[in-house]
Design a protein around this motif. Structure first.
Motif: not given
Length: 213
Positions: A29-57
């Motif tokens: 699962v890519s960051m882009r897929e997560i953002a798309k499924a959440a109806d958000a942009n990849v920048g939001s993921l980076t802003y809130h979590f920094g990385s996929k590992a931090n999101l999983l944590r």
């Protein structure tokens, strides 16, 4: 208002990622897929979590903290029981019951999170392995120690292996209840959580007691 909206997006990203990881694993699962499924942009993921590992944590911390707290609360109550057979049964229930609770209540249980844990454990990803260890090892050791006190003379290898078997049965009962229903031709309801808890506890109780010398 912006903080509320930001909070909504952040939680939506966490929930969406948990769903995708439970279906497809972590690595696929890519960051882009997560953002798309959440109806958000990849920048939001980076802003809130920094990385996929931090999101999983964050997923693990938000779900395991309440479940571990409940497990330890029930463990404390169980350890006050004098009869060691009854105490062992209560300890096992303290471990199993919170995992069957609905994750929608924010207590870390439920099939989706359990499925994600099982899939990630099998993947062998280093990020996931480290996060899983941080989330569960301390609580797991507390339960192993408490079980050992109920089983005089039990060898440590037996306690560890049978704790793994307990975890495995818990995983499988939660993520594939349909198999129980199918193999019994509908005579047993795999989605009957009370019955599943009873069966797991009784099987594990007998397994651990067999280690006593």
């Amino acid at each position: 208002m912006e903080e509320t909206v930001g909070g909504d997006v952040r939680q939506r990203l966490i929930d969406t990622a948990a769903t995708l990881f439970s279906r497809n694993g972590y690595s696929a699962v890519s960051m882009r897929e997560i953002a798309k499924a959440a109806d958000a942009n990849v920048g939001s993921l980076t802003y809130h979590f920094g990385s996929k590992a931090n999101l999983l944590r964050e997923i693990y911390e938000s779900r395991t903290a309440p479940m571990n707290a409940r497990r330890l609360e029930l463990l404390g109550e169980a350890k006050r029981i004098q009869d060691r057979h009854d105490r062992l049964r209560a300890i096992l229930r303290a471990y199993v019951v919170p995992a069957f609770s609905s994750s929608s209540h924010g207590d870390g249980g439920g099939a989706e999170f359990t499925r994600m844990r099982a899939i990630l454990s099998a993947e062998g990803n280093e990020d996931a392995r480290s996060i899983i260890a941080q989330a569960f090892d301390t609580t797991s050791r507390a339960f192993i120690d408490a079980i050992g006190e109920c089983v005089p003379g039990a060898p440590i290898d037996g306690l560890i292996w049978r704790s793994q078997f307990l975890l495995g049965s818990l995983y499988y009962a939660l993520i594939n209840p349909e198999r129980v229903s199918r193999l019994s031709d509908g005579r047993v309801d795999g989605n009957d959580h009370d019955r599943a808890i009873e069966q797991i506890v009784e099987a594990s109780h007998a397994s651990f007691l067999a280690l006593a010398t």
